[in-house]
Design a protein around this motif. Structure first.
Motif, PDB file in Angstrom:
ATOM      1  N   ILE A   1     -52.392   2.223 -38.153  1.00  9.44           N
ATOM      2  CA  ILE A   1     -52.084   1.259 -39.217  1.00  9.44           C
ATOM      3  C   ILE A   1     -51.589   1.985 -40.466  1.00  9.44           C
ATOM      4  N   ALA A   2     -52.157   3.141 -40.776  1.00  4.22           N
ATOM      5  CA  ALA A   2     -51.723   3.915 -41.948  1.00  4.22           C
ATOM      6  C   ALA A   2     -50.250   4.298 -41.841  1.00  4.22           C
ATOM      7  N   VAL A   3     -49.803   4.642 -40.645  1.00  6.56           N
ATOM      8  CA  VAL A   3     -48.380   4.979 -40.448  1.00  6.56           C
ATOM      9  C   VAL A   3     -47.513   3.763 -40.747  1.00  6.56           C
ATOM     10  N   TRP A   4     -47.903   2.613 -40.239  1.00  4.23           N
ATOM     11  CA  TRP A   4     -47.112   1.392 -40.452  1.00  4.23           C
ATOM     12  C   TRP A   4     -47.126   0.951 -41.915  1.00  4.23           C
ATOM     13  N   ASN A   5     -48.127   1.344 -42.692  1.00  5.09           N
ATOM     14  CA  ASN A   5     -48.193   0.965 -44.101  1.00  5.09           C
ATOM     15  C   ASN A   5     -47.611   2.016 -45.038  1.00  5.09           C
ATOM     16  N   GLU A   6     -47.279   3.179 -44.539  1.00  2.00           N
ATOM     17  CA  GLU A   6     -46.714   4.243 -45.388  1.00  2.00           C
ATOM     18  C   GLU A   6     -45.250   3.915 -45.692  1.00  2.00           C
ATOM     19  N   THR A   7     -44.935   3.742 -46.978  1.00  2.29           N
ATOM     20  CA  THR A   7     -43.582   3.338 -47.368  1.00  2.29           C
ATOM     21  C   THR A   7     -42.644   4.505 -47.638  1.00  2.29           C
ATOM     22  N   ASP A   8     -43.176   5.688 -47.871  1.00  2.00           N
ATOM     23  CA  ASP A   8     -42.322   6.854 -48.100  1.00  2.00           C
ATOM     24  C   ASP A   8     -41.896   7.411 -46.736  1.00  2.00           C
ATOM     25  N   PRO A   9     -40.596   7.406 -46.426  1.00  2.00           N
ATOM     26  CA  PRO A   9     -40.132   7.836 -45.105  1.00  2.00           C
ATOM     27  C   PRO A   9     -40.521   9.271 -44.741  1.00  2.00           C
ATOM     28  N   ASP A  10     -40.530  10.174 -45.718  1.00  2.50           N
ATOM     29  CA  ASP A  10     -40.890  11.568 -45.436  1.00  2.50           C
ATOM     30  C   ASP A  10     -42.384  11.711 -45.132  1.00  2.50           C
ATOM     31  N   ARG A  11     -43.215  11.044 -45.907  1.00  3.00           N
ATOM     32  CA  ARG A  11     -44.667  11.084 -45.636  1.00  3.00           C
ATOM     33  C   ARG A  11     -44.978  10.399 -44.303  1.00  3.00           C
ATOM     34  N   ARG A  12     -44.268   9.286 -44.032  1.00  2.00           N
ATOM     35  CA  ARG A  12     -44.475   8.579 -42.771  1.00  2.00           C
ATOM     36  C   ARG A  12     -44.092   9.464 -41.591  1.00  2.00           C
ATOM     37  N   LEU A  13     -42.983  10.178 -41.711  1.00  3.17           N
ATOM     38  CA  LEU A  13     -42.564  11.086 -40.643  1.00  3.17           C
ATOM     39  C   LEU A  13     -43.596  12.190 -40.447  1.00  3.17           C
ATOM     40  N   ALA A  14     -44.144  12.705 -41.533  1.00  8.23           N
ATOM     41  CA  ALA A  14     -45.188  13.735 -41.425  1.00  8.23           C
ATOM     42  C   ALA A  14     -46.417  13.192 -40.698  1.00  8.23           C
ATOM     43  N   LEU A  15     -46.797  11.952 -40.972  1.00 14.53           N
ATOM     44  CA  LEU A  15     -47.920  11.337 -40.265  1.00 14.53           C
ATOM     45  C   LEU A  15     -47.604  11.153 -38.782  1.00 14.53           C
ATOM     46  N   LEU A  16     -46.381  10.757 -38.496  1.00 15.07           N
ATOM     47  CA  LEU A  16     -45.973  10.611 -37.091  1.00 15.07           C
ATOM     48  C   LEU A  16     -46.057  11.943 -36.363  1.00 15.07           C
TER      49      LEU A  16
END
Length: 122
Positions: free
Chosen positions: A12-27
């Motif tokens: 869920i945290a990945v789906w709620n992360e709005t910064d594309p770079d931070r989201r990619l890091a979480l992925l």
């Protein structure tokens, strides 16, 4: 098996992360390199493809966030949980149940999503 609630919360945290770079890091941290996402409307492969998919969902529903519903459960390399997508303090625009298969290292390898409620015009 890793804790089902913890896995669902990271998802869920990945789906709620709005910064594309931070989201990619979480992925990269929590999803395997060969990760695959599939639901009745879309599919995506790999970190870059899944990142783009999540970004597109966020653009379509900019005031909404994902929330867990109920208690996630799991066994062996599988996790199941339900979620909703809603604006703050409002009724959900979408609901679903996702089934996750984990890689040997505990990262998410695949997601099969089922949509229980979809927005009009979806």
């Amino acid at each position: 098996m890793t804790n089902a609630t913890h896995i669902a919360q990271r998802y869920i945290a990945v789906w709620n992360e709005t910064d594309p770079d931070r989201r990619l890091a979480l992925l990269v941290e929590h999803w395997s390199d060969d990760a695959h996402y599939l639901d009745p409307m879309v599919q995506a492969n790999g970190h870059t493809g899944i990142n783009a998919l999540i970004g597109a969902v966020q653009q379509r529903f900019p005031s909404c966030r994902f929330f867990l519903h109920g208690t996630p459960d799991g066994h062996n390399d599988r996790v199941r949980f339900s979620w909703s997508l809603a604006p703050a303090g409002a009724e959900p625009v979408a609901r679903g149940t996702d089934f996750i298969r984990l890689a040997a290292d505990g990262r998410i390898r695949s997601v099969s999503g089922f949509l229980d409620r979809v927005p009009e015009g979806a």
